[in-house]
Design an enzyme around this catalytic site. Structure first.
Site, PDB file in Angstrom:
ATOM      1  N   ARG A  84       0.838  -1.212   0.000  1.00 43.30           N
ATOM      2  CA  ARG A  84       0.000   0.000   0.000  1.00 43.30           C
ATOM      3  C   ARG A  84       0.868   1.255   0.000  1.00 43.30           C
ATOM      4  NH1 ARG A  84      -1.887   0.941   6.151  1.00 43.30           N
ATOM      5  NH2 ARG A  84      -0.275  -0.238   7.164  1.00 43.30           N
ATOM      6  N   ASP A 116      -6.518  -3.632   0.577  1.00 40.54           N
ATOM      7  CA  ASP A 116      -7.084  -2.546  -0.243  1.00 40.54           C
ATOM      8  C   ASP A 116      -6.071  -1.469  -0.614  1.00 40.54           C
ATOM      9  OD1 ASP A 116      -6.701  -1.301   2.161  1.00 40.54           O
ATOM     10  OD2 ASP A 116      -8.796  -0.748   2.492  1.00 40.54           O
ATOM     11  N   GLY A 117      -4.859  -1.560  -0.092  1.00 42.43           N
ATOM     12  CA  GLY A 117      -3.835  -0.577  -0.449  1.00 42.43           C
ATOM     13  C   GLY A 117      -4.009   0.763   0.237  1.00 42.43           C
ATOM     14  N   ARG A 167       5.905   9.619   3.662  1.00 47.11           N
ATOM     15  CA  ARG A 167       6.960   9.274   4.615  1.00 47.11           C
ATOM     16  C   ARG A 167       8.325   9.561   4.000  1.00 47.11           C
ATOM     17  NH1 ARG A 167       6.363   3.610   7.115  1.00 47.11           N
ATOM     18  NH2 ARG A 167       6.902   2.760   5.086  1.00 47.11           N
ATOM     19  N   ASP A 244      10.598  -7.134   8.455  1.00 53.07           N
ATOM     20  CA  ASP A 244      10.231  -6.186   7.394  1.00 53.07           C
ATOM     21  C   ASP A 244      10.086  -4.771   7.968  1.00 53.07           C
ATOM     22  OD1 ASP A 244       8.004  -7.790   8.522  1.00 53.07           O
ATOM     23  OD2 ASP A 244       6.745  -6.295   7.563  1.00 53.07           O
TER      24      ASP A 244
HETATM   25  P1  AMP Z   1       2.680  -3.497   8.166  1.00 49.95           P
HETATM   26  O1  AMP Z   1       1.849  -4.190   9.188  1.00 49.95           O
HETATM   27  O2  AMP Z   1       2.199  -2.107   7.864  1.00 49.95           O
HETATM   28  O3  AMP Z   1       4.130  -3.577   8.465  1.00 49.95           O
HETATM   29  O4  AMP Z   1       2.460  -4.277   6.811  1.00 49.95           O
HETATM   30  C1  AMP Z   1       2.827  -5.621   6.614  1.00 49.95           C
HETATM   31  C2  AMP Z   1       2.574  -5.991   5.181  1.00 49.95           C
HETATM   32  O5  AMP Z   1       1.176  -5.910   4.901  1.00 49.95           O
HETATM   33  C3  AMP Z   1       3.249  -5.109   4.162  1.00 49.95           C
HETATM   34  O6  AMP Z   1       3.593  -5.916   3.064  1.00 49.95           O
HETATM   35  C4  AMP Z   1       2.165  -4.118   3.806  1.00 49.95           C
HETATM   36  O7  AMP Z   1       2.358  -3.558   2.529  1.00 49.95           O
HETATM   37  C5  AMP Z   1       0.943  -5.017   3.823  1.00 49.95           C
HETATM   38  N1  AMP Z   1      -0.278  -4.246   4.079  1.00 49.95           N
HETATM   39  C6  AMP Z   1      -0.650  -3.682   5.240  1.00 49.95           C
HETATM   40  N2  AMP Z   1      -1.837  -3.052   5.114  1.00 49.95           N
HETATM   41  C7  AMP Z   1      -2.224  -3.212   3.829  1.00 49.95           C
HETATM   42  C8  AMP Z   1      -3.350  -2.781   3.065  1.00 49.95           C
HETATM   43  N3  AMP Z   1      -4.329  -2.070   3.609  1.00 49.95           N
HETATM   44  N4  AMP Z   1      -3.395  -3.142   1.766  1.00 49.95           N
HETATM   45  C9  AMP Z   1      -2.409  -3.883   1.203  1.00 49.95           C
HETATM   46  N5  AMP Z   1      -1.320  -4.292   1.861  1.00 49.95           N
HETATM   47  C10 AMP Z   1      -1.226  -3.978   3.162  1.00 49.95           C
HETATM   48 MG    MG Z   2       5.643  -2.494   7.795  1.00 50.94          MG
END
Ligand code: AMP
Ligand code: MG
Length: 469
Positions: A84, A116-117, A167, A244
């Site tokens: 996203r 949903d990105g 960011r 990550d």
């Molecule tokens: P995060 O929890 O933000 O570190 O995200 C972990 C993974 O989930 C990453 O690959 C993000 O890009 C993906 N991700 C988190 N929220 C979304 C979203 N709403 N739509 C698509 N990918 C998501």
């Molecule tokens: Mg992350």
């Protein structure tokens, strides 16, 4: 603004061209003038919302989504990536340092895996405030240039207005970026990535061959130690230290379920999904060590074709993490207490203090502030610490006050105030206290204008944070 793209030459799978999905009604909520100035970003007021939502992309910019893997709560996912977020390019600041510009919440990408990105307004504003607070506290961190409301609803529980964060980070190279190429067996890509990370973050490493990548790992370990020590100095709990979410630069990234510790307890955990306390306050050093071990594994092909030989060279660095950390951690407590040099009995002095803080549920920030100010007669030593303080005072000197004042903040971003602001934003796209609060957070080591901001919440027993999706 000149945007240089930096990742497209590493590997085809690493940087995938992808454009933000336009939003219906972008409106600028927050804009960080200080960051804009530092990066010489000069966007006319009228163009900020369209540019910083990704609705309009400059011709020279080719947005990309980056691939990465990640160990999430210890479980490996080979393909996470920017699901996203869109990287727009990198700009140089006034010191010549490059900063990535990335939109987060800008729409689905080839890495979205059904998501949903998008990003909700609450997590977007949290990231903005928390990263500003951390920056002012002197903690290495990514920062936010802007938050733009999308005019659309994102379907979370409960549904919330959508927002896009811009960011900035000195790079978006993660431990998971190395895991991604290592998992694919792409040794050439791995080498390019390591060289890019060295050029950007550790240019003093000039050696070649295996030595080069061993020095790189050692440098990343040092940065992770520095990062976690500074988190713990101010009571920060990251909450989702997946590989990550661990940047090679040693900056704090991903403010999803983060929170600040109020009353002291190494076992403090707020994240609703962290049922085992994996990412609890006191476990952060162990996890940083674990994450560095995952980086070491990924670097193996750059060290030796023979796995055993590679492991023999990498292991001492990973095994040396704990001792290095303890050294830095001890130095941190000495600064927080203004101790005069190092004495063998200091660790006992610190252990006794922390036991008392826990036993009496004393607020971490306010207690260290009170101890600091007690040295110049501006505060009383908290009653449960009076007996303990006789030994402590024998270890202080005339310089103690200044050291402690620079080390112990008076003002931290309190969870309950942040939540109040996020609620305001979810309801009305603004908060009456935000501007004053952000200004106060800029000077966390001096007297706050509003005394009530220093108070911990009356009861936080049910407080939980959530991943910022
Ligand atoms: P995060 O929890 O933000 O570190 O995200 C972990 C993974 O989930 C990453 O690959 C993000 O890009 C993906 N991700 C988190 N929220 C979304 C979203 N709403 N739509 C698509 N990918 C998501
Ligand atoms: Mg992350």
């Amino acid at each position: 603004m000149k945007l240089a793209s930096r990742y497209t030459d590493i590997a085809e799978s690493f940087a995938i061209a992808d454009r933000p999905s336009p939003v219906t009604q972008p409106s600028l909520l927050l804009f960080n003038e200080a960051v804009a100035k530092q990066l010489s970003i000069d966007i006319p007021l009228t163009e900020r919302a369209t540019l910083l939502s990704g609705n309009h992309i400059n011709e020279a910019v080719e947005p990309i989504a980056l691939g990465y893997s990640g160990h999430q709560f210890g479980h490996f996912s080979a393909r996470l990536g920017d699901g996203r977020a869109h990287f727009l390019g990198a700009v140089a600041d006034d010191q010549g340092l490059l900063w990535d510009i990335q939109l987060k919440g800008s729409g689905a990408t080839p890495f979205s895996r059904g998501g949903d990105g998008r990003c909700a307004i609450g997590p977007a504003v949290r990231e903005y405030i928390m990263s500003e607070a951390m920056h002012a506290l002197g903690v290495p961190t990514t920062r936010c240039l802007a938050v733009v409301a999308t005019g659309e609803t994102v379907y979370r529980q409960p549904p919330q207005p959508g927002a896009i964060v811009t960011r900035v980070a000195t790079s978006h190279i993660r431990v998971g970026s190395f895991q991604y190429l290592a998992t694919q067996g792409d040794v050439a890509g791995l080498k390019k990535l390591a060289d890019a990370a060295i050029a950007r973050h550790y240019p003093s490493i000039t050696s070649a061959g295996p030595e080069r990548y061993l020095a790189f790992l050692a440098a990343v370990i040092d940065k992770q130690i520095e990062l976690v020590v500074s988190w713990m100095r101010v009571g920060f709990i990251h909450g989702v230290m997946n590989t990550d979410n661990t940047l090679i630069s040693g900056e704090t990234i991903d403010y999803g379920p983060c929170a600040m510790m109020n009353h002291f307890d190494f076992d403090t955990v707020f994240s609703s999904i962290d049922r085992q306390g994996r990412y609890g306050f006191g476990n952060q050093p162990n996890i940083a060590n674990w994450n560095c071990a995952r980086l070491a594994e990924s670097l193996m092909p750059l060290i030796n074709d023979d796995d055993d030989q590679a492991i023999a060279l990498l292991s001492p660095l990973i095994n040396g993490f704990a001792e290095k950390f303890n050294h830095a951690f001890t130095a941190m407590w000495a600064q927080k207490l203004g101790l005069d040099g190092h004495e063998p009995q200091d660790s006992e002095l610190v252990a006794q203090l922390l036991a008392l803080l826990k036993e009496h549920s004393l607020d971490y920030t306010n207690t260290f502030d009170a101890l600091t100010e007690s040295l110049i007669g501006n505060a009383e030593i908290p009653t449960p610490l009076i007996q303990w303080s006789t030994l402590w005072l024998q270890r202080t000197t005339t310089g103690s006050y200044e050291t402690m004042r620079e080390t112990n903040p008076k003002l931290i971003p309190r969870n309950h105030i942040i939540e109040k602001i996020l609620k305001d934003f979810a309801e009305s796209h603004q908060s009456p206290i935000l501007s004053e609060y952000l200004t106060a957070l800029q000077n966390p080591y001096t007297q706050s204008v509003n005394e009530s901001w220093s108070h911990p919440p009356l009861d936080e027993s049910g407080y939980h944070t959530f991943c910022g999706t």
